[in-house]
Design a protein around this motif. Structure first.
Motif, PDB file in Angstrom:
ATOM      1  N   TYR A   1       0.865  -1.179   0.000  1.00 44.87           N
ATOM      2  CA  TYR A   1       0.000   0.000   0.000  1.00 44.87           C
ATOM      3  C   TYR A   1       0.898   1.224   0.000  1.00 44.87           C
ATOM      4  O   TYR A   1       2.128   1.115   0.041  1.00 44.87           O
ATOM      5  CB  TYR A   1      -0.957   0.007   1.202  1.00 44.87           C
ATOM      6  N   TYR A   2       0.310   2.406  -0.078  1.00 40.08           N
ATOM      7  CA  TYR A   2       1.075   3.648  -0.148  1.00 40.08           C
ATOM      8  C   TYR A   2       1.017   4.355   1.205  1.00 40.08           C
ATOM      9  O   TYR A   2      -0.062   4.754   1.650  1.00 40.08           O
ATOM     10  CB  TYR A   2       0.516   4.561  -1.238  1.00 40.08           C
ATOM     11  N   ARG A   3       2.173   4.518   1.813  1.00 35.72           N
ATOM     12  CA  ARG A   3       2.242   5.221   3.099  1.00 35.72           C
ATOM     13  C   ARG A   3       2.302   6.735   2.858  1.00 35.72           C
ATOM     14  O   ARG A   3       3.195   7.437   3.329  1.00 35.72           O
ATOM     15  CB  ARG A   3       3.434   4.735   3.907  1.00 35.72           C
ATOM     16  N   GLU A   4       1.336   7.211   2.131  1.00 30.91           N
ATOM     17  CA  GLU A   4       1.161   8.632   1.870  1.00 30.91           C
ATOM     18  C   GLU A   4      -0.131   9.063   2.550  1.00 30.91           C
ATOM     19  O   GLU A   4      -1.196   8.506   2.283  1.00 30.91           O
ATOM     20  CB  GLU A   4       1.068   8.888   0.363  1.00 30.91           C
ATOM     21  N   GLU A   5      -0.051  10.021   3.442  1.00 25.37           N
ATOM     22  CA  GLU A   5      -1.227  10.468   4.170  1.00 25.37           C
ATOM     23  C   GLU A   5      -2.099  11.347   3.277  1.00 25.37           C
ATOM     24  O   GLU A   5      -1.624  12.316   2.691  1.00 25.37           O
ATOM     25  CB  GLU A   5      -0.820  11.220   5.435  1.00 25.37           C
TER      26      GLU A   5
ATOM     27  N   ALA B   1      -4.518   2.621  -1.015  1.00 26.55           N
ATOM     28  CA  ALA B   1      -4.143   1.596  -1.990  1.00 26.55           C
ATOM     29  C   ALA B   1      -5.172   1.643  -3.114  1.00 26.55           C
ATOM     30  O   ALA B   1      -6.211   2.295  -3.008  1.00 26.55           O
ATOM     31  CB  ALA B   1      -4.093   0.219  -1.349  1.00 26.55           C
ATOM     32  N   HIS B   2      -4.888   0.934  -4.192  1.00 23.84           N
ATOM     33  CA  HIS B   2      -5.842   0.863  -5.298  1.00 23.84           C
ATOM     34  C   HIS B   2      -6.957  -0.125  -4.960  1.00 23.84           C
ATOM     35  O   HIS B   2      -6.689  -1.247  -4.541  1.00 23.84           O
ATOM     36  CB  HIS B   2      -5.127   0.422  -6.577  1.00 23.84           C
TER      37      HIS B   2
ATOM     38  N   ASN C   1      -8.935   6.842  -5.388  1.00 22.60           N
ATOM     39  CA  ASN C   1      -8.309   5.854  -4.515  1.00 22.60           C
ATOM     40  C   ASN C   1      -7.657   6.510  -3.301  1.00 22.60           C
ATOM     41  O   ASN C   1      -7.681   5.953  -2.199  1.00 22.60           O
ATOM     42  CB  ASN C   1      -7.277   5.041  -5.294  1.00 22.60           C
ATOM     43  N   LYS C   2      -7.082   7.676  -3.505  1.00 24.11           N
ATOM     44  CA  LYS C   2      -6.404   8.384  -2.415  1.00 24.11           C
ATOM     45  C   LYS C   2      -7.388   8.931  -1.380  1.00 24.11           C
ATOM     46  O   LYS C   2      -7.044   9.041  -0.199  1.00 24.11           O
ATOM     47  CB  LYS C   2      -5.576   9.539  -2.977  1.00 24.11           C
TER      48      LYS C   2
END
Length: 235
Positions: free
Chosen positions: A20-24, A77-78, A103-104
């Motif tokens: 997954y993306y660890r972007e807040e 995540a997507h 998704n974000k």
């Protein structure tokens, strides 16, 4: 408090950070899915771990109502997979980036259920595409008890029968959605247009939606009356 309400439901999954993306990111929508699988969360997690695409939802709810959190709702995540060509047809000028934006800004919740069913002389079976004969058929190895079958008068997204969401799952969906709406200041009002493609959902209107609100080729979640009542009652 809100934190305790979630933790009373939650089981933390050891989900790798590269899945997954660890972007807040700020969340504005909650999207309900069902897994098209058996009753356990482990199988879903293991399926996602097989690929590098970072496809996952934040939460999975098993047949007993257990809530499994894969990663924090502040990350992403997507899980939508909306095609740019479809968005372009609907007039979105940012069709090339809108899927990623959605998704974000969404929180995904999966309900462990088989989804659409095929009925034959032996009962109700999960459907799958048989490439050899070029059509959908029922999996003869899996039979869904009739009391677990939701029947619609008119087919919904191509299916007259679905495996029902359990009372425990619906209860957990209600509690989890309520918590997440409070956590992210997402409106709790029921969107009665969530059961078909919604330009509001695709435009990012804050609220609670289903995967069906974004894609014509999906049938999750289905409008089981008990789920509708639960979503209408969230306060």
């Amino acid at each position: 408090n809100r934190c305790n309400r979630l933790h009373s439901l939650e089981n933390q999954v050891n989900f790798p950070e590269n899945q997954y993306y660890r972007e807040e990111t700020k969340k504005t929508q909650i999207v309900l899915h069902h897994t098209v699988s058996g009753p356990n969360a482990n199988g879903v997690v293991n399926w996602w771990l097989q690929g590098p695409e970072r496809i996952a939802t934040h939460f999975i709810i098993d047949a007993k109502g257990g809530v499994f959190q894969l990663f924090s709702s502040k990350y992403w995540a997507h899980h939508l997979g909306v095609k740019s060509s479809f968005l372009q047809q609907l007039g979105f000028t940012d069709s090339g980036t809108r899927n990623t934006i959605l998704n974000k800004t969404t929180i995904g919740i999966e309900i462990c259920r088989w989804g659409g069913l095929i009925k034959d002389m032996n009962g109700y079976h999960p459907s799958y595409w048989d490439a050899n004969i070029g059509k959908e058929v029922g999996n003869p190895k899996i039979v869904i008890p009739e009391n677990n079958v939701q029947e619609f008068e008119k087919p919904f997204r191509g299916y007259k029968y679905f495996e029902k969401y359990t009372p425990e799952q619906i209860n957990s969906v209600s509690k989890l959605v309520n918590y997440l709406c409070d956590r992210w200041n997402i409106p709790k009002s029921y969107n009665d247009d969530m059961w078909d493609i919604s330009k509001d959902a695709l435009a990012g209107k804050p609220g609670i939606w289903g995967h069906i609100s974004y894609r014509q080729d999906k049938s999750d979640v289905m409008p089981q009356p008990e789920l509708i009542s639960a979503l209408q009652s969230i306060q």
